[in-house]
Every structure is written in structure tokens, then in C-alpha cells.
Design an enzyme around this catalytic site. Structure first.
Site, PDB file in Angstrom:
ATOM      1  N   TYR A  68     -10.518  49.901  -5.337  1.00 52.59           N
ATOM      2  CA  TYR A  68      -9.503  48.870  -5.592  1.00 52.59           C
ATOM      3  C   TYR A  68      -9.975  47.992  -6.740  1.00 52.59           C
ATOM      4  CZ  TYR A  68      -6.263  45.008  -4.808  1.00 52.59           C
ATOM      5  OH  TYR A  68      -5.290  44.052  -4.956  1.00 52.59           O
ATOM      6  N   ASP A  90     -16.613  46.779 -12.706  1.00 53.66           N
ATOM      7  CA  ASP A  90     -15.829  45.770 -12.005  1.00 53.66           C
ATOM      8  C   ASP A  90     -16.725  45.140 -10.949  1.00 53.66           C
ATOM      9  OD1 ASP A  90     -14.102  44.201 -10.603  1.00 53.66           O
ATOM     10  OD2 ASP A  90     -12.613  45.776 -10.213  1.00 53.66           O
ATOM     11  N   LYS A  95     -13.948  36.168  -7.529  1.00 53.13           N
ATOM     12  CA  LYS A  95     -14.328  35.850  -6.137  1.00 53.13           C
ATOM     13  C   LYS A  95     -15.402  34.763  -5.975  1.00 53.13           C
ATOM     14  CE  LYS A  95     -12.424  39.934  -4.029  1.00 53.13           C
ATOM     15  NZ  LYS A  95     -11.676  40.042  -2.802  1.00 53.13           N
TER      16      LYS A  95
HETATM   17  N1  PMP Z   1     -11.566  44.167  -8.404  1.00 53.30           N
HETATM   18  C1  PMP Z   1     -12.233  44.274  -7.252  1.00 53.30           C
HETATM   19  C2  PMP Z   1     -13.453  45.144  -7.192  1.00 53.30           C
HETATM   20  C3  PMP Z   1     -11.791  43.564  -6.124  1.00 53.30           C
HETATM   21  O1  PMP Z   1     -12.447  43.686  -4.966  1.00 53.30           O
HETATM   22  C4  PMP Z   1     -10.653  42.745  -6.232  1.00 53.30           C
HETATM   23  C5  PMP Z   1     -10.130  41.943  -5.043  1.00 53.30           C
HETATM   24  N2  PMP Z   1     -10.384  42.456  -3.788  1.00 53.30           N
HETATM   25  C6  PMP Z   1      -9.998  42.668  -7.459  1.00 53.30           C
HETATM   26  C7  PMP Z   1     -10.488  43.381  -8.529  1.00 53.30           C
HETATM   27  C8  PMP Z   1      -8.784  41.812  -7.634  1.00 53.30           C
HETATM   28  O2  PMP Z   1      -9.137  40.466  -7.588  1.00 53.30           O
HETATM   29  P1  PMP Z   1      -8.041  39.359  -7.207  1.00 53.30           P
HETATM   30  O3  PMP Z   1      -7.708  39.543  -5.760  1.00 53.30           O
HETATM   31  O4  PMP Z   1      -8.739  38.051  -7.491  1.00 53.30           O
HETATM   32  O5  PMP Z   1      -6.882  39.571  -8.118  1.00 53.30           O
END
Ligand code: PMP
Length: 436
Positions: A147, A242, A270
């Protein structure tokens, strides 16, 4: 029910007003037998308190956005001080500069230049656009079940919330977008090398979580990231790590130096926000200066560099770097929890595979000897997890309501909370064994 009348009452109102009763599908209980989730009235330290006055030891920690626990006084002070100077300027300010300078130190080369966004989704979306612009190519390579946010391209073959609901990917993604995305199996260096050998000249970037945090916690096997990065570079494609989940989770910076591979671009979010919305992307100056207003890659945002988020992030970074025992302590608590799960599962004859790194823990209910990719996670027993989740919730322990999510120990957790959790796990494993 496993929650009280106040939560049920709010749940009944919620489903008449909010789609499915939620603002993020990850928060509903659909994957764990349904019903009302606890409605939270207050959060403090390691605990959430619901509207019925029930207390929960919280291992969701806002899906990994929190590492210091809830409502830490010194962090709240920093945000309140910023609030008193105004909420949103829509103009340049000192805190965004100070935070970028701090990231140059803790993120090293990956933040020679940086840009803040309001969410991880926006950060990844722009990093991919930047890679496509920089290479003049269209193909995004990513990994099954991973994700990376909720924009079209990364929802192709996505995991997390979507897989929790049994969706391979979202509806509404145009074929043209799908044609520009390739999804490969994680931890399979050979397949990645072959793909990059055969179609490498079409590939703009390889997008990967250096440690997967979105189909449980799955670490890269030795050599996987190295071979992937080498094959990508040989093909002239960029590597994007990421680190929205992993940055600041296993130390006061990104995780990639611990793994010995350097990407071309990094995304984060985060934890850095200390509970306020944040995201960001960075890299070396030459590539980052392709972003507007210096270069032709466009991205902006009303909330980007929000003063409250910047204040919260500065205070968070200060705490994460000053408290030298924080990460070792999270590691000890995480290890105690993980070993407890293994021991108690064995006592009740429940087959599990438990992964742990630092304060991040996850248990797969599976008979297979190891879990190394999304397929392994999907083959785990979702019904056993649902039984386990419900039994834990009834005993005042809140886990993420999905077998695909990671449990997070926070700095506010202590031995008392871990002991209480292990007692609940003992009973919950008995329930799983009985239901089998
Ligand atoms: N990339 C990763 C690896 C994530 O875990 C998440 C959120 N779970 C996101 C992107 C998206 O971040 P956001 O919820 O702040 O849009």
C-alpha cells in the site's frame, strides 16, 4: 456485543450518515466479523477510552502514525504554542525551514532538498510524477499487496485497507492507468531482475517499502533490495523507498541505512507529524530541483507545510533524538510481546508466525513455516485472526481490525501494559483453539 451501548448507538447513527459509518475503511470491523467498533472519547498514553468509559491498551497507534503514545504533554505544549500564533498562514514561515534543515541532518542525502505535503498519499503521488518526468518514461513498478496511498496508480494491486475488504484493487481506475503499472511479487529478486532486463527501458521507477508495513510486517530477504536497486539502476530507472511507515519507526531517521541500500527518492509521513497530518518527499538536489518552482514538475497544496504540523514535527523529532533509550526500549517491549505471542500460541496449539522489529509486531495465523510475501499473508487464517481480535477487544486490548496490519508498541507502553496484553493473549489463544 464486544463494545458498549454508547458505541453501538453512535455506530447506528454513523451508518446513516457517513458512508459505511467510517471516514477510512481500515477503521471498521468488516474484516473481523463486523459490528460496532469502539467510539473513542479520549486518548492518553498507551490507552484509548471509549464513550462507554471502557479503556483499551492501544496497539493501533493511529495505524503507525504515533510512536510516543497519545497526548504527550510536551508535544501538546508545542502545538498549543504554535496555535496561539495563528493556525494557518498560507505563506512562508520559519518552522517549515527549521524542519527541512533538521531533516537534512537526520535523513542525510535523501533530504538534500525536501518538500512537505499534507499526507503520505500526496508525497508518493508526486515522487512518482517526479520520477516519470526525470526519466521520460511511463511505467511504475511496485509490489503485490503493498500500500502506498490512495491515488489511482498505486491502488493497482494494492494491499492494506483494500485487501482487508477482499478487493484486489479499487474500481474506477482507468485501463490507461493500469497499463502504466507493473506489479511484481515481493522478495523475489529473480522476477524483478528479469522484468527490468526485459522491459527496463519503459520503467520510470521502482516503488517499494524497504520493510513492508502494509501486509503485516515483512522484512526484505538478504540481497533482495540490493539486487532490485542494482537492476533498476542498470535499466536507468529510479528507486523510490516509501518510508511513510518505516521512517522514525526503527530509529530517529529513515530505515534504509540499516539495510545498506540507498534509494533515489524517499517518501515519509506518519510518525514525523506527531499526530498531525504530514507527508513529504526528498532526494538529492539535482533531481528535487525538477520540482516547481525551480523545475517543471508541478505540486502544491493548501495544507502543505501546515504550521501546526511543522510545530508538532519539530517537537517530535526533538524527543526522538534526545531520548536515547527510546528505540532500544521499544525493541525490548516488542520482543517481549512477540515472544509472548509465540509461547502462548504454542501452549494452546495454535500455529502462528510472528514477525517483530523494534516496537512493531505482527502475528500471522498460518501453518506455513514462514511468511515472505503477500501470498503468504493472504493464505493465513483470517477467521482465526477475527476470533483473536474480538477476544482481545473484549478484554480491553485494541489491535488493528485486520490481519494485514501491524501492532505498534509505543513509548507510552510499559511492562504493565505488556503483561496485561499477554494475559489477554493467553485467553484469546484459547478462544482461537476452541473455534478451530
Ligand atoms: N505509503 C505507505 C507505506 C503507507 O503506509 C501509507 C499509509 N498507510 C501511505 C503511503 C499513505 O499515507 P497517508 O495515509 O498519509 O496518505
Amino acid at each position: 456485543g464486544i463494545v458498549g451501548p454508547g458505541s453501538w448507538s453512535l455506530h447506528r447513527r454513523a451508518i446513516q450518515a457517513l458512508v459505511g459509518g467510517v471516514n477510512s475503511p481500515s477503521r471498521g470491523l468488516e474484516a473481523v466479523g463486523g459490528g460496532a467498533p469502539p467510539y473513542i472519547a479520549r486518548a492518553d498514553g498507551a490507552y484509548l477510552f471509549d464513550v462507554d468509559g471502557r479503556a483499551y491498551v492501544d496497539y493501533v497507534q493511529a495505524f503507525g502514525a504515533l510512536i510516543l503514545g497519545h497526548a504527550r504533554p510536551d508535544l501538546r505544549e508545542a502545538v498549543v504554542r504554535a496555535l496561539e500564533r495563528g493556525v494557518l498562514f498560507g505563506a512562508c514561515h520559519e518552522m517549515e525551514v527549521r524542519l527541512a534543515e533538521r531533516l537534512q541532518v537526520v535523513m542525510g542525502a535523501m533530504c538534500e532538498r525536501v518538500r512537505f505535503t499534507a499526507s503520505g498519499t500526496e508525497a508518493v503521488m508526486t515522487a512518482v510524477r517526479l520520477a516519470r518526468a526525470a526519466t521520460g518514461r511511463r511505467l511504475l513498478v511496485k509490489f503485490a499487496g503493498s500500500y502506498h496511498g490512495h491515488f489511482d496508480a498505486v491502488l493497482v494491486g494494492a494491499g492494506s485497507g483494500a485487501s482487508t475488504l477482499g478487493l484486489d484493487e479499487s474500481a474506477g481506475i482507468p485501463d490507461g492507468v493500469k497499463a502504466d503499472v507493473a506489479t511484481l511479487p515481493y522478495n523475489d529478486a529473480e522476477t524483478a531482475e528479469r522484468f527490468l532486463r526485459e522491459r527496463g527501458d519503459e520503467v520510470a521507477c521502482v516503488l517499494v517499502e524497504p520493510i513492508v508495513g502494509n501486509f503485516g510486517l515483512v522484512e526484505p530477504e538478504p540481497g533482495f533490495l540490493q539486487r532490485l536497486a542494482r537492476a533498476a539502476r542498470r535499466a536507468g530507472a529510479l528507486v523510490i523507498f516509501d518510508e511513510v511507515i518505516t521512517a522514525f519507526r526503527f530509529g530517529p531517521g529513515p530505515v534504509y541505512p540499516q539495510l545498506g541500500v540507498e534509494p533515489d527518492l524517499i517518501t515519509f509521513g506518519k510518525i514525523l507529524g506527531g499526530g498531525l497530518p504530514i507527508g513529504g518527499y526528498g532526494g538529492r538536489r539535482a533531481i528535487m530541483e525538477q520540482v516547481a518552482p525551480v523545475g517543471p514538475v508541478y505540486q502544491d497544496g493548501t495544507w502543505a507545510g501546515h504550521p501546526l504540523s511543522m510545530a508538532s514535527a519539530l517537537a517530535t523529532l526533538e524527543i526522538l533524538t534526545a531520548e536515547t533509550d527510546l528505540y532500544p526500549r521499544l525493541g525490548r517491549l516488542g520482543q517481549a510481546l512477540a515472544q509472548g505471542v509465540r509461547d502462548l500460541a504454542a501452549r494452546h496449539g495454535v500455529p502462528v508466525v510472528v514477525h517483530q522489529r523494534g516496537g512493531a509486531v505482527c502475528a500471522f495465523f498460518t501453518r506455513e513455516p514462514e511468511v515472505r510475501d503477500f501470498g503468504g499473508v493472504q493464505r493465513s487464517d483470517a477467521r482465526a485472526f477475527a476470533t483473536f481480535f474480538r477476544s482481545m477487544l473484549a478484554r480491553g486490548i485494541l489491535l488493528p481490525p485486520s490481519p494485514y496490519e501491524v501492532w505498534y508498541v509505543s513509548a507510552a507502553h510499559g511492562e504493565e501494559e505488556i503483561d496485561k496484553t499477554l494475559q489477554a493473549i493467553d485467553r484469546a489463544m484459547a478462544d482461537v483453539a476452541r473455534a478451530a
